[in-house]
Scaffold this motif. Structure first.
Motif, mmCIF file in Angstrom:
data_model
loop_
_atom_site.group_PDB
_atom_site.id
_atom_site.type_symbol
_atom_site.label_atom_id
_atom_site.label_comp_id
_atom_site.label_asym_id
_atom_site.label_seq_id
_atom_site.Cartn_x
_atom_site.Cartn_y
_atom_site.Cartn_z
ATOM 1 N N LEU A 41 0.772 -1.415 0.184
ATOM 2 C CA LEU A 41 0.283 -0.076 0.510
ATOM 3 C C LEU A 41 1.100 1.415 0.572
ATOM 4 N N ARG A 42 2.265 1.084 0.184
ATOM 5 C CA ARG A 42 2.824 2.351 -0.305
ATOM 6 C C ARG A 42 3.919 2.673 -1.290
ATOM 7 N N HIS A 43 3.236 1.788 -2.847
ATOM 8 C CA HIS A 43 3.897 2.353 -3.980
ATOM 9 C C HIS A 43 4.146 3.485 -4.110
ATOM 10 N N ALA A 44 3.155 4.039 -3.638
ATOM 11 C CA ALA A 44 3.402 5.855 -4.181
ATOM 12 C C ALA A 44 4.533 6.391 -3.379
ATOM 13 N N ALA A 45 4.609 6.416 -2.726
ATOM 14 C CA ALA A 45 5.626 6.707 -1.678
ATOM 15 C C ALA A 45 6.904 6.570 -1.717
ATOM 16 N N TYR A 46 7.061 5.229 -2.373
ATOM 17 C CA TYR A 46 7.905 4.316 -2.838
ATOM 18 C C TYR A 46 9.017 4.688 -4.217
ATOM 19 N N GLU A 47 7.589 5.507 -5.515
ATOM 20 C CA GLU A 47 7.778 6.048 -6.418
ATOM 21 C C GLU A 47 7.930 7.642 -6.592
ATOM 22 N N GLU A 48 7.306 8.340 -5.731
ATOM 23 C CA GLU A 48 7.771 9.372 -5.693
ATOM 24 C C GLU A 48 8.946 9.965 -5.126
ATOM 25 N N LEU A 49 9.873 8.752 -4.284
ATOM 26 C CA LEU A 49 11.539 9.157 -3.682
ATOM 27 C C LEU A 49 12.098 8.805 -5.146
ATOM 28 N N ILE A 50 11.426 7.783 -5.785
ATOM 29 C CA ILE A 50 12.732 6.986 -6.833
ATOM 30 C C ILE A 50 12.483 8.030 -8.361
ATOM 31 N N GLN A 51 11.160 8.865 -8.544
ATOM 32 C CA GLN A 51 11.263 9.672 -9.386
ATOM 33 C C GLN A 51 12.086 11.262 -8.797
ATOM 34 N N ALA A 98 15.133 -0.848 -14.964
ATOM 35 C CA ALA A 98 16.049 -1.501 -13.910
ATOM 36 C C ALA A 98 16.107 0.183 -12.910
ATOM 37 N N ILE A 99 15.917 0.604 -12.105
ATOM 38 C CA ILE A 99 16.397 2.337 -11.891
ATOM 39 C C ILE A 99 17.608 1.750 -9.958
ATOM 40 N N ARG A 100 19.364 2.018 -10.378
ATOM 41 C CA ARG A 100 20.293 1.902 -9.771
ATOM 42 C C ARG A 100 20.125 2.679 -8.809
ATOM 43 N N LEU A 101 20.538 3.480 -7.313
ATOM 44 C CA LEU A 101 21.100 4.250 -7.090
ATOM 45 C C LEU A 101 22.749 4.606 -7.321
ATOM 46 N N ARG A 102 23.268 5.676 -7.350
ATOM 47 C CA ARG A 102 24.834 5.439 -7.048
ATOM 48 C C ARG A 102 24.938 5.354 -5.562
ATOM 49 N N VAL A 103 26.279 4.964 -5.583
ATOM 50 C CA VAL A 103 26.758 4.180 -4.524
ATOM 51 C C VAL A 103 28.295 5.411 -4.862
ATOM 52 N N TYR A 159 9.222 -3.078 -6.458
ATOM 53 C CA TYR A 159 10.402 -2.171 -6.077
ATOM 54 C C TYR A 159 11.035 -2.508 -5.116
ATOM 55 N N ALA A 160 12.465 -2.406 -4.939
ATOM 56 C CA ALA A 160 13.362 -3.089 -3.914
ATOM 57 C C ALA A 160 13.432 -2.734 -2.392
ATOM 58 N N TYR A 161 13.460 -3.746 -1.870
ATOM 59 C CA TYR A 161 13.172 -4.309 -0.065
ATOM 60 C C TYR A 161 14.589 -2.654 0.478
ATOM 61 N N GLN A 162 15.532 -2.636 -0.076
ATOM 62 C CA GLN A 162 16.487 -1.823 0.113
ATOM 63 C C GLN A 162 16.090 -0.253 0.690
ATOM 64 N N LEU A 163 15.726 0.415 -0.691
ATOM 65 C CA LEU A 163 14.806 1.306 -0.650
ATOM 66 C C LEU A 163 13.742 1.264 0.401
ATOM 67 N N ALA A 164 12.428 0.248 0.293
ATOM 68 C CA ALA A 164 11.401 0.676 0.668
ATOM 69 C C ALA A 164 12.019 -0.082 3.024
ATOM 70 N N VAL A 165 12.767 -0.797 2.831
ATOM 71 C CA VAL A 165 12.537 -0.972 4.304
ATOM 72 C C VAL A 165 13.349 0.649 4.781
ATOM 73 N N VAL A 166 14.058 1.425 4.054
ATOM 74 C CA VAL A 166 14.824 2.525 4.976
ATOM 75 C C VAL A 166 13.492 3.545 5.271
ATOM 76 N N LEU A 167 12.437 3.364 4.035
ATOM 77 C CA LEU A 167 11.531 4.809 3.856
ATOM 78 C C LEU A 167 10.307 3.905 5.387
ATOM 79 N N ASP A 168 9.731 3.305 4.550
ATOM 80 C CA ASP A 168 8.954 2.794 5.795
ATOM 81 C C ASP A 168 9.160 2.664 7.582
ATOM 82 N N ASP A 169 11.228 2.287 7.728
ATOM 83 C CA ASP A 169 11.055 2.525 9.182
ATOM 84 C C ASP A 169 10.838 4.443 9.376
#
Length: 300
Positions: free
Chosen positions: A78-88, A128-133, A168-178
């Protein structure tokens, strides 16, 4: 001091097993011993892997074992909109990019992305969308495992935050949701220890508070594999709740008195909360199940 907020976040790709119970119990006892909240979040990010009936089964098992959570169960689906907003936002800021690499192309990289698409400027659709580290080392002090560090560039590489199939990938979702749930303390299995530096980077990037971490040892089978859904580990049975809770306390290094083997679920959990000592957990990342007392040997 910030009030303690902990959480248990199972994935409904199967039913809870003994390894799940050890992690859930550690999380529950740590929260309750601190007088804190214990939240429940269903990490249902991957519908193709979800097992029919698993969500209901997980809730029922937790209830059977007396592990009662606070508030409503949250669902990542139920949190897809929040994940997508951040990815954009990350994409527009140049912090993330589209990657079209196939699994074949990624073979032989040992899970460390080589940056093939980093400056390719691919269209984000059907990619896929990757985050630069950064080329930096991130570290934290785990409450059990001690200092853990990882050089993101050398040991991780740019990591996926949205898969090519749109999930959506675990790494993004877990950080945002915690952060969204105000979680202050994360207690989970040691298989997620090496995910933590990537999560620390995301927390820093987004200006989020860093929780405290405690990674408990994984329970392994005789062949060395961790107890898990993919290895068909037996699901938790309601009629074994009290003895398996006692066995889980042994796995967590607690000084369990002999008489507890004959106690009720409520009595076992009451003792666990009153005597919880995270410092007794073994500083190892895996613990053979064979080293623990068997259910039949608990003199019920």
């Amino acid at each position: 001091m910030t009030a303690y907020i902990g959480r248990f976040a199972p994935t409904p790709s199967g039913f809870l097993h003994f390894g799940s119970l050890v992690a859930a119990l550690a999380s529950y006892l740590d929260a309750r011993a601190a007088g804190g909240q214990w939240l429940l979040r269903m990490e249902d990010l991957d519908p193709p892997r979800e097992v029919a009936g698993a969500q209901a089964g997980i809730l029922q098992a937790l209830d059977n074992y007396g592990l009662h959570w606070d508030g409503e169960v949250e669902h990542q689906s139920l949190r897809h909109a929040a994940y997508e907003e951040l990815i954009q936002r990350l994409f527009q800021q140049g912090l993330a990019y589209a990657c079209t690499c196939s699994r074949k192309q990624l073979e032989g990289t040992h899970g460390i992305y080589q940056g093939t698409c980093r400056n390719a400027g691919h269209d984000p659709h059907d990619a896929a969308i990757r985050l630069r580290v950064p080329e930096l080392t991130y570290h934290f002090i785990d409450r059990v495992q001690g200092r853990f560090e990882q050089h993101l560039g050398h040991e991780s590489g740019d990591f996926v935050i949205r898969r090519r199939d749109g999930l959506y990938a675990y790494q993004l979702a877990v950080v945002l949701d915690d952060a969204w749930q105000g979680v202050t303390d994360i207690v989970r299995g040691a298989d997620l220890l090496d995910s933590t530096p990537r999560q620390l980077y995301l927390q820093e990037l987004l200006g989020l508070a860093q929780p405290r971490y405690l990674h408990v040892p994984l329970i392994t089978q005789p062949d060395g594999h961790k107890l898990g859904k993919r290895y068909r580990s037996p699901p938790l049975q309601a009629d074994q709740a009290a003895p398996l809770l006692v066995r889980a306390l042994h796995a967590l290094g607690q000084a369990v008195p002999a008489g507890l083997a004959r106690a009720s679920v409520a009595e076992v959990l009451g003792w666990g909360v009153a005597h919880w000592d995270a410092a007794c957990i073994a500083k190892v990342q895996a613990l053979p199940e064979a080293d623990l007392p068997s259910v039949s040997g608990l003199s019920l």
